[in-house]
Design a protein around this motif. Sequence first.
Motif: not given
Lengths: 600, 201
Positions: A557-561, A565-568, A591-600
């Motif tokens: 999440m930290v990296q995403c924000e 994105t790649a690391e995250s 599962m943090p799938e939603t967050e993952r999707a938002q970060c992509r």
Amino acid sequence: MNRARWKEIDEQFRQAIDLPEATRTRFVRELLVRNPELGLAVKDLLESAAEAEAVLGESAAVFAGPMLAGLTDEEWDALHPGAIVGGYRLLREIGRAGRSTVYLAEPANAKFATRVAIQVLTRGADADEIIARLVHEREALARLEHRGIARFHDGGATGGGLPYLVIELVDGRPLLAWCDERRLDVTARLEIFLQVCAAVQHAHQHFVAHSDLTASRVLMLDQGTAKIMEFGTARVLSAGAVTTVDDVRALGVILHQLLTGRVPPSAATSASEVALAGGESVSRARGTSPSRLASRLRGDIDAILLRALEQDPGHRYQSAGALADDIVRHLKHRPVQARPASAAYRAGRFVQRHRTRLGIAGLAALALVSAAGMTGFRLSREESVTGDVAQMPAVVAVKPADDAPTAERPSEAPVAVQPPAEQPRIETRGADQPELLAPKPEPAPSVNQPVVRIAAVPEKSRRSPVDSAAMLSRLASGLRKAGKNAEAEAALRQALELSDQENLATAGRQWELGDLLRVTHRYEEAESLLRSSLRIRRQLADAQGAEVGQSLAGLAMVQCEQGRTAESDSLFARAIDIYRRLPNDAGGLRMPETERAQCR
Amino acid sequence: MTSPLPAHTDGTRPALDTTRLLIAARIGDPAAQEHLSRRVYDCLRVMARQRLVRPGQSGESFSALVNETWRSLIDQQRVGPDDRAYFFALASRAMRCVLVDYAQARAASRRASGPRSALEAQQVAADERAADFVELSASLEQLVGVDARLGDIVTLRFFGGLSFDHIAEVTGRTVPVVKRDWLRARAWLYRSVQQAAESQP
């Protein structure tokens, strides 16, 4: 002018006005000669009749016309003594509160009838709505009969279209002042509070919530009966959904005021601390000293208040009755529901061995340790920040036997252990935390922290830093949930300072602080904390376990924000991979799938 | 036209209940009399504030309000002439109460200082008329004490806005007698107000 005189004049006057104009003049002239006094009076009246026709006209509408212009609604609605509202005659104003004025009133027709209070609202755009609600709720409110609730008799609209309520006239002192004046001790106050709870519970059973319950709305009659004012009407007067658990929280606030003299502070300070800080005046009004008062509140009462004041309604006592039950348990020296928690059952053995050193305060803290230990194991993000004791299904376990006085319990007092009804799998690990089973008595918690001292522990000698840290992190969770991020951060930092071991509890706190810092966009420190928590968890917990997954997701999440994105994404993938392997019942994992999707 | 109080303060259907109240009141049930007075007063007061007091609303006669109250509160299929007479006498008294209450409120909020603008001058004039109106009402009370019959006429005619025919019907007197009574009463009232004004410093 008396009746006889009027009859005399009127007799002549009546004759005169029936006459045609010319004849009438002669009639009056003759009368003036015959009886000058009577003649003058009749002449006067005849002249008045002519003027009256011009001035008064045929209808009061003419005469009243000029005065009808331009009076404001407020002026028109002003109620004066003698005015009739809802069949009651207003006697005098007895108070103003908010947007209403309260009058003393008596039934307009009946003599020797009971006086009532009539609350009239000032004008507002919502008057019609309020009246509609009032009409709608009237019957339910009028059915509410309980000695602890000021009776609602009637309600409606005044002639001026203002909502009014007819309520029982209660001649009482405000609750807090009444108790202070009598220097009631904690037990007496709790007993009065139970009356209030019973009244609230009664109303709730009749589907009426108060919605604006405050200590000032509880009045004490001389003989010691508590009466709650404005039950149900507060909700009618201001729209908005309320639930009975809102009243439960309000009860918590009242209890806090009763016992500590203060409303609960915004920072989560325990009631015992507040009482201690309140000093002599507060404790004197409770017939004791500050330290005795604090120790009386420490433990059960602190826990009961914490539970009643929970920000999240779902975690509060679910009814006034449940709150009252816990107070009764406390008064009977039985284990209270508010005190956590299942892990304490296991801690019980430890407590039995070390009770002398830990003391009573430690007992409470221990129960909290187990709860705080949980925080690291809650894996869905929303869940994990709560660290909430009330959420745990198990009951409070450790409580001394009935005969032991609460404050100074002899060390040989037996400890009643009640096994938890149901244990989430994950808790077992919490109980295995090394710090719980082998606390280090030193060093004492630092009390000179630069941060606010939140709930840290007054009795340094009794409480280990482990206990304090656990308590602090639990409080931090509550604070964060209440949106008080700064205070939560302070508490967590303090907790981490006390956690000098690299164990799972520390890792859990690191994760929590890291997540909090992410939310407040301090990514650098967040990342270092989360990496540390990941490292510890990998060493001490299952490398494919939920804890590791949580730290991984936090880092992602930290990296995403930060836009990494790649690391995250690769961290998310690893976290999700772990989550997939976990059993379904593993403590509400998400599962943090939603967050993952938002970060992509 | 429907009642200005669609859901009456007790949430009942006004027409039905008030009719029953009226019948009971006319037979002499004191509780019914009290309730009926209250309800008619409430109704008139709401109409008065909507139609008499609001700016730009004028010319409405009191008789229109009283008649409308009669039509909206009472189911006329179920009442007789006695009930009607009773109602109009009661409604006239209620109308008088509404106006007197208003005048008292107005007199109580009387502006302290002298007028500074045209608008304020109008306000001051209105306040003064309100004070006169309170005086008039007190004189009417006196008249009732001296000659109750004349007092009734004033209430019905002046406040209820009833026609002479209607008053004759309500009071059971002939129209010429009613007319003469009204002239007497009005003269007395005016004289009384004048005397009160003269006796003031």
